[in-house]
Design a protein around this motif. Structure first.
Motif, PDB file in Angstrom:
ATOM      1  N   GLN A 139      18.854  45.794  37.954  1.00  0.00           N
ATOM      2  CA  GLN A 139      19.772  45.274  38.475  1.00  0.00           C
ATOM      3  C   GLN A 139      20.089  44.096  38.631  1.00  0.00           C
ATOM      4  OE1 GLN A 139      20.802  48.071  40.435  1.00  0.00           O
ATOM      5  NE2 GLN A 139      22.995  47.497  40.984  1.00  0.00           N
ATOM      6  N   HIS A 140      18.645  43.574  39.269  1.00  0.00           N
ATOM      7  CA  HIS A 140      18.035  42.146  40.102  1.00  0.00           C
ATOM      8  C   HIS A 140      17.299  41.166  38.690  1.00  0.00           C
ATOM      9  CE1 HIS A 140      20.073  42.960  43.374  1.00  0.00           C
ATOM     10  NE2 HIS A 140      19.658  43.986  43.464  1.00  0.00           N
ATOM     11  N   LEU A 141      17.365  41.557  37.868  1.00  0.00           N
ATOM     12  CA  LEU A 141      16.508  40.961  36.613  1.00  0.00           C
ATOM     13  C   LEU A 141      15.044  41.350  36.256  1.00  0.00           C
ATOM     14  CD1 LEU A 141      18.652  37.743  36.557  1.00  0.00           C
ATOM     15  CD2 LEU A 141      19.097  40.187  35.254  1.00  0.00           C
ATOM     16  N   ALA A 142      14.304  41.297  37.281  1.00  0.00           N
ATOM     17  CA  ALA A 142      12.950  41.456  37.827  1.00  0.00           C
ATOM     18  C   ALA A 142      12.587  40.297  36.842  1.00  0.00           C
ATOM     19  CB  ALA A 142      12.735  42.984  37.362  1.00  0.00           C
ATOM     20  N   LEU A 143      12.908  39.317  36.845  1.00  0.00           N
ATOM     21  CA  LEU A 143      11.995  38.555  36.255  1.00  0.00           C
ATOM     22  C   LEU A 143      10.883  38.116  36.665  1.00  0.00           C
ATOM     23  CD1 LEU A 143      14.809  36.028  35.146  1.00  0.00           C
ATOM     24  CD2 LEU A 143      13.293  36.997  34.079  1.00  0.00           C
ATOM     25  N   PHE A 144       9.625  37.722  36.036  1.00  0.00           N
ATOM     26  CA  PHE A 144       8.527  37.409  36.496  1.00  0.00           C
ATOM     27  C   PHE A 144       8.669  35.676  37.035  1.00  0.00           C
ATOM     28  CE2 PHE A 144       7.126  40.167  33.137  1.00  0.00           C
ATOM     29  CZ  PHE A 144       6.783  41.585  33.845  1.00  0.00           C
ATOM     30  N   PRO A 145       8.236  35.510  38.375  1.00  0.00           N
ATOM     31  CA  PRO A 145       8.567  34.355  39.227  1.00  0.00           C
ATOM     32  C   PRO A 145       7.392  33.695  39.196  1.00  0.00           C
ATOM     33  CG  PRO A 145       8.412  36.130  41.178  1.00  0.00           C
ATOM     34  CD  PRO A 145       8.248  36.973  39.623  1.00  0.00           C
ATOM     35  N   MET A 146       6.086  33.750  38.870  1.00  0.00           N
ATOM     36  CA  MET A 146       4.767  33.624  38.465  1.00  0.00           C
ATOM     37  C   MET A 146       4.626  33.120  37.190  1.00  0.00           C
ATOM     38  SD  MET A 146       4.570  37.519  38.513  1.00  0.00           S
ATOM     39  CE  MET A 146       3.647  38.189  39.997  1.00  0.00           C
ATOM     40  N   MET A 147       5.699  33.277  36.511  1.00  0.00           N
ATOM     41  CA  MET A 147       5.194  32.349  35.213  1.00  0.00           C
ATOM     42  C   MET A 147       6.734  31.731  35.054  1.00  0.00           C
ATOM     43  SD  MET A 147       4.253  36.402  33.170  1.00  0.00           S
ATOM     44  CE  MET A 147       3.543  37.656  33.868  1.00  0.00           C
ATOM     45  N   SER A 148       5.910  30.903  33.385  1.00  0.00           N
ATOM     46  CA  SER A 148       7.053  30.185  33.435  1.00  0.00           C
ATOM     47  C   SER A 148       8.639  31.088  32.208  1.00  0.00           C
ATOM     48  CB  SER A 148       7.301  29.167  32.274  1.00  0.00           C
ATOM     49  OG  SER A 148       6.269  29.271  30.840  1.00  0.00           O
ATOM     50  N   VAL A 149       9.666  30.690  32.104  1.00  0.00           N
ATOM     51  CA  VAL A 149      10.708  31.588  31.605  1.00  0.00           C
ATOM     52  C   VAL A 149      10.307  31.296  30.079  1.00  0.00           C
ATOM     53  CG1 VAL A 149      12.324  31.170  29.803  1.00  0.00           C
ATOM     54  CG2 VAL A 149      12.224  29.948  32.744  1.00  0.00           C
ATOM     55  N   GLY A 150       9.354  30.701  29.476  1.00  0.00           N
ATOM     56  CA  GLY A 150       8.837  30.958  27.976  1.00  0.00           C
ATOM     57  C   GLY A 150       7.697  32.377  28.113  1.00  0.00           C
ATOM     58  N   ARG A 208      18.505  31.896  20.706  1.00  0.00           N
ATOM     59  CA  ARG A 208      19.384  32.170  19.972  1.00  0.00           C
ATOM     60  C   ARG A 208      20.094  32.833  21.847  1.00  0.00           C
ATOM     61  NH1 ARG A 208      18.401  37.118  16.102  1.00  0.00           N
ATOM     62  NH2 ARG A 208      20.582  37.361  15.758  1.00  0.00           N
ATOM     63  N   VAL A 209      19.373  32.781  22.252  1.00  0.00           N
ATOM     64  CA  VAL A 209      20.566  33.164  23.879  1.00  0.00           C
ATOM     65  C   VAL A 209      20.973  31.857  24.253  1.00  0.00           C
ATOM     66  CG1 VAL A 209      19.672  35.360  24.206  1.00  0.00           C
ATOM     67  CG2 VAL A 209      18.283  33.250  25.399  1.00  0.00           C
ATOM     68  N   GLY A 210      20.784  30.775  24.046  1.00  0.00           N
ATOM     69  CA  GLY A 210      21.037  29.625  24.465  1.00  0.00           C
ATOM     70  C   GLY A 210      20.190  28.761  25.485  1.00  0.00           C
ATOM     71  N   LEU A 211      18.998  28.774  25.957  1.00  0.00           N
ATOM     72  CA  LEU A 211      17.824  28.556  26.413  1.00  0.00           C
ATOM     73  C   LEU A 211      16.644  27.858  25.856  1.00  0.00           C
ATOM     74  CD1 LEU A 211      17.498  31.555  29.272  1.00  0.00           C
ATOM     75  CD2 LEU A 211      18.684  28.840  29.312  1.00  0.00           C
ATOM     76  N   ALA A 212      17.477  27.266  24.490  1.00  0.00           N
ATOM     77  CA  ALA A 212      16.569  26.331  23.906  1.00  0.00           C
ATOM     78  C   ALA A 212      16.087  25.114  24.904  1.00  0.00           C
ATOM     79  CB  ALA A 212      16.925  25.646  22.601  1.00  0.00           C
ATOM     80  N   GLY A 213      14.695  24.778  24.666  1.00  0.00           N
ATOM     81  CA  GLY A 213      14.266  24.286  25.616  1.00  0.00           C
ATOM     82  C   GLY A 213      13.538  24.383  26.789  1.00  0.00           C
ATOM     83  N   ALA A 214      14.261  25.818  27.154  1.00  0.00           N
ATOM     84  CA  ALA A 214      13.769  25.463  28.620  1.00  0.00           C
ATOM     85  C   ALA A 214      12.621  26.547  28.811  1.00  0.00           C
ATOM     86  CB  ALA A 214      14.825  26.753  29.112  1.00  0.00           C
ATOM     87  N   ALA A 215      11.367  26.963  27.765  1.00  0.00           N
ATOM     88  CA  ALA A 215      10.633  27.915  27.693  1.00  0.00           C
ATOM     89  C   ALA A 215       9.954  26.691  29.183  1.00  0.00           C
ATOM     90  CB  ALA A 215       9.797  27.710  26.822  1.00  0.00           C
ATOM     91  N   GLN A 229      21.387  31.303  33.015  1.00  0.00           N
ATOM     92  CA  GLN A 229      20.705  31.463  32.909  1.00  0.00           C
ATOM     93  C   GLN A 229      19.461  32.634  32.678  1.00  0.00           C
ATOM     94  OE1 GLN A 229      19.534  27.661  33.717  1.00  0.00           O
ATOM     95  NE2 GLN A 229      19.886  26.313  32.131  1.00  0.00           N
ATOM     96  N   LYS A 230      19.170  32.848  34.225  1.00  0.00           N
ATOM     97  CA  LYS A 230      18.665  34.289  34.100  1.00  0.00           C
ATOM     98  C   LYS A 230      18.524  35.512  33.348  1.00  0.00           C
ATOM     99  CE  LYS A 230      17.323  33.005  38.350  1.00  0.00           C
ATOM    100  NZ  LYS A 230      17.666  32.709  40.610  1.00  0.00           N
ATOM    101  N   GLN A 231      20.276  35.534  33.311  1.00  0.00           N
ATOM    102  CA  GLN A 231      20.336  36.780  32.896  1.00  0.00           C
ATOM    103  C   GLN A 231      20.418  36.889  31.628  1.00  0.00           C
ATOM    104  OE1 GLN A 231      22.582  39.166  33.787  1.00  0.00           O
ATOM    105  NE2 GLN A 231      23.208  38.052  35.309  1.00  0.00           N
ATOM    106  N   ARG A 232      20.189  35.186  30.494  1.00  0.00           N
ATOM    107  CA  ARG A 232      19.879  35.362  29.343  1.00  0.00           C
ATOM    108  C   ARG A 232      18.067  35.245  28.792  1.00  0.00           C
ATOM    109  NH1 ARG A 232      23.026  30.343  28.726  1.00  0.00           N
ATOM    110  NH2 ARG A 232      24.808  30.312  29.606  1.00  0.00           N
ATOM    111  N   ALA A 233      17.470  34.767  30.336  1.00  0.00           N
ATOM    112  CA  ALA A 233      15.975  34.625  29.973  1.00  0.00           C
ATOM    113  C   ALA A 233      16.070  36.265  30.046  1.00  0.00           C
ATOM    114  CB  ALA A 233      15.797  34.231  31.101  1.00  0.00           C
ATOM    115  N   ALA A 234      16.021  37.019  30.667  1.00  0.00           N
ATOM    116  CA  ALA A 234      16.372  38.507  31.081  1.00  0.00           C
ATOM    117  C   ALA A 234      16.536  39.125  30.037  1.00  0.00           C
ATOM    118  CB  ALA A 234      16.828  39.549  32.449  1.00  0.00           C
ATOM    119  N   ILE A 235      17.456  38.921  29.257  1.00  0.00           N
ATOM    120  CA  ILE A 235      18.286  39.641  28.187  1.00  0.00           C
ATOM    121  C   ILE A 235      17.057  38.802  26.486  1.00  0.00           C
ATOM    122  CG2 ILE A 235      19.959  39.549  26.066  1.00  0.00           C
ATOM    123  CD1 ILE A 235      21.722  39.543  28.128  1.00  0.00           C
ATOM    124  N   ALA A 236      16.796  37.864  26.742  1.00  0.00           N
ATOM    125  CA  ALA A 236      15.740  37.211  25.737  1.00  0.00           C
ATOM    126  C   ALA A 236      14.329  37.952  25.920  1.00  0.00           C
ATOM    127  CB  ALA A 236      15.651  36.216  25.650  1.00  0.00           C
TER     128      ALA A 236
END
Ligand SMILES: Nc1ncnc2c1ncn2[C@@H]1O[C@H](COP(=O)(O)OP(=O)(O)O)[C@@H](O)[C@H]1O
Ligand SMILES: [Mg+2]
Lengths: 287, 370
Positions: free
Chosen positions: B93-104, B131-138, B149-156
């Motif tokens: 629900q809140h994506l749970a991306l790991f804040p201690m890591m980069s997008v890549g 593919r999700v439109g975040l080229a170069g954001a790694a 973008q967070k949304q797309r990172a979580a999906i990626a």
């Protein structure tokens, strides 16, 4: 800022400034001056680095310091290992009433003075004390053994008196960890060990650093526990300082030791934080 | 229940239940649910908050063990399989991306757990981000990304593992309205391109209608109806679905005594209702009429082709571009109806206080026993 506001600010800050100035800065300046002089004749003093040279020349002194630092490090590590699962339980597993109760239970021993708590261990561990007697009566030992006055008993006492100072920053750090991060890692194929390392420890790192620094400094500067549980031969560095000041009445030497303790321990903390990639200022802010 | 004879079934939920103890009482959060989702489908589970959607999704992901029933993913039973070994991934629900890591590093996390070589991981991560439109954001930190973008990172991060099933728990809920509208379309397109089976839960009926191949409408732990968005919109089977999916005017009434399907609206007119279902006379009913199913004539006109002909007075006008409506009070009653205004200039000069005629075909008055 309007002048009235500035005055108010100064008034509010005054107690803190006075406290810092009178109790920390002034005595340390005095100690610095003391440590840098030598008595050449009665009531005559000259500038000298002799007191510092003594520390490095005399193996007893720097051995004692190294030993104190090593045991403190070990005590910090043991405290961390013991406190982490407890902190996890309080922060993540316990809910509502049982959580409040657990925190209260942790604080409870601190209502008794450190002296009384440490004497409690003496009562339990000394040769005619509770535990050796039990061991004897159960037939596990041929005669009551002295469990006091060794390194293990010093460690035990140090860890015991440090637990709370490790637990509080750890609980704080773990409480801010979003559970869904752990679940997401698990969902993405993470093993328990990997999640612990990459998600949980990395999130809690500032709290771990804060707790460890606090425990290390408190342990290094502890006097009562090593003396009571380690006996006369505990070889604790603060004991050396005490001896110089009180027994030998060599204030100059005692002052040099005190400053060395401050500088060396600060240095060790700084190196430790650098090695683990934690900011010094950031960590101090959390302690 | 829909059947899909010639398609592989990616998700098969069979008679799954979950009970919780709440305030000392047993509470059924998910009540004997069954659901089959064919390969490549975008399936939504739509229901009000608290109806048990998250519980169901977490049982599919493996975080909660069902009390009864069984779940199959890609044909394999998931009984006793922990989340890290299920071929399903979840978008939280809140994506749970790991804040201690980069997008890549976030996107690489799952691949690294599979022990794939670093170089290959790098390659796959870059391809997925592109593919999700975040080229170069790694190399970016998570907090440097915008909401979309967070949304797309979580999906990626999930899709890079090529799961059989992607589970999404209201991932658009935290976005603002404009971005949400945009992400709806984007998510739908992404799913169509990649072809992964999506199970999407939401309480927002418009999200479900826009994105889904089919929808299960959930209420109090049970499915009310499963069908395509059109099925649910035009042929709701329960009063709950009629009220929850799309906008409707809801009236209460009673089945008339005479021949034919005529219902007497409480303190209002008699209406010919859709003859789909027969009710015994006197049966109390909930009647649903969509705002766009009501035809407006202003100035008043006979409207002879409609079974139901009514007249009323315009109370107020809600201008919202293509979604404009007027509120009309029927003559000789307190009944108020929302009526859609078509913005083709036809109704441009309608004003509060005007008298209008209304026409409603019988099949657009849906009746349900209550
Ligand atoms: N761990 C739990 N213990 C007790 N009740 C729960 C628990 N998790 C969810 N519930 C209850 O189950 C119901 C369904 O919750 P949930 O699946 O989160 O609904 P939704 O996602 O549709 O909003 C709610 O009434 C909620 O209070
Ligand atoms: Mg939910």
């Amino acid at each position: 800022m309007r002048p009235a506001n500035r005055l108010l600010l100064w008034l509010l800050l005054a107690p803190a400034v006075l406290w810092l100035g009178l109790l920390i800065v002034l005595p340390h300046l005095e100690i610095l001056m003391l440590s840098l002089r030598q008595r050449v004749a009665p009531h005559e003093y000259a500038f000298s680095l002799q007191q510092y040279a003594t520390f490095f020349d005399e193996p007893l002194y720097w051995h004692t310091f190294a030993r104190t630092a090593l045991i403190s490090l070990l005590a910090t590590l043991l405290t961390l290992l013991l406190a982490f699962p407890v902190a996890w339980h309080i922060a993540k597993v316990a809910r509502g009433r049982s959580k409040a109760l657990m925190l209260a239970l942790l604080l409870l021993p601190f209502w008794a003075s450190e002296m009384v708590r440490t004497l409690g261990w003496v009562i339990l561990l000394r040769g005619s004390g509770v535990i050796p007697q039990w061991l004897f009566h159960l037939g596990l030992t041929a005669e009551p053994v002295e469990l006091l006055y060794n390194d293990a008993s010093i460690l035990l006492g140090l860890v015991y008196s440090s637990l709370l100072f490790m637990l509080i920053p750890l609980v704080n750090a773990l409480e801010t960890l979003d559970d869904s991060l752990v679940e997401a890692a698990y969902d993405l194929g993470g093993s328990r060990v990997n999640i612990l390392r990459q998600i949980i420890l990395s999130h809690a790192a500032p709290g771990i650093a804060a707790g460890s620094v606090m425990v290390f400094m408190l342990t290094l500067g502890n006097y009562l526990t090593p003396v009571l549980l380690g006996g006369k031969n505990s070889m604790w560095f603060t004991e050396q300082i005490y001896t110089q000041f009180i027994t030998r009445f060599n204030w100059e030497q005692g002052a040099a030791f005190a400053l060395l303790l401050l500088v060396l321990s600060t240095l060790m903390v700084w190196v430790g934080l650098k090695l683990t990639g934690q900011g010094f200022g950031e960590t101090l802010r959390r302690t | 229940m829909l059947t899909f004879p010639d398609l592989a079934i990616d998700l098969d939920v069979r008679g799954v239940s979950k009970h919780y103890r709440q305030h000392g009482k047993d509470f059924t959060a998910v009540d004997d649910l069954s659901l089959r989702v064919p390969k490549g489908a975008f399936c939504s589970i739509l229901g009000p908050s608290g109806c048990g959607k998250t519980t169901l999704l977490r049982m599919i992901a493996g975080f909660i063990e069902p009390d009864a029933g069984e779940i199959f993913i890609g044909g394999n039973s998931m009984r006793g399989v922990p989340p890290n070994r299920r071929p399903a991934n979840m978008i939280f629900q809140h994506l749970a991306l790991f804040p201690m890591m980069s997008v890549g590093e976030n996107v690489a996390y799952g691949l690294a757990r599979r022990g794939i070589a670093k170089k290959l991981i790098q390659h796959q991560v870059d391809a997925m981000l592109e593919r999700v439109g975040l080229a170069g954001a790694a190399v970016k930190r998570i907090d440097q990304l915008s909401g979309g973008q967070k949304q797309r990172a979580a999906i990626a991060r999930s899709l890079v593992l090529e799961p059989t099933l992607l589970l999404l728990d209201e991932p658009l809920g935290a976005l603002d309205l404009k971005l949400r509208e945009h992400m709806k379309l984007e998510l739908k397109q992404l799913q169509a391109q990649i072809g992964t089976t999506f199970v999407y839960i939401t309480h927002d009926q418009s999200e479900a209608l826009v994105m889904s191949d089919f929808i299960a409408v959930m209420n109090q732990g049970k499915f009310e109806q499963t069908g395509t968005p059109q099925d649910l919109y035009y042929r709701p089977q329960t009063a709950f679905v009629a009220g929850f999916v799309g906008n409707s005017n809801r009236l209460s009434g009673r089945m008339g005594a005479g021949a034919g399907s005529v219902a007497q609206v409480d303190d209002g007119p008699a209406l010919f209702v859709s003859p789909q279902q027969a009710f015994p006379p006197g049966r109390s009913l909930a009647l649903f009429i969509r705002p766009e199913a009501i035809v407006l004539a202003c100035p008043p006109a006979p409207l002879e082709n409609f079974a139901n002909r009514l007249s009323g007075k315009v109370l107020s006008l809600f201008f919202d571009g293509a979604n404009s409506t007027v509120l009309i009070r029927l003559d000789d009653s307190d009944i108020e109806l929302h009526v859609a205004l078509f913005q083709n200039g036809f109704h441009a000069d309608i004003h509060p206080g005007d008298t209008v005629s209304l026409g409603i075909a019988a099949e657009h008055v849906l009746a349900f026993a209550v």
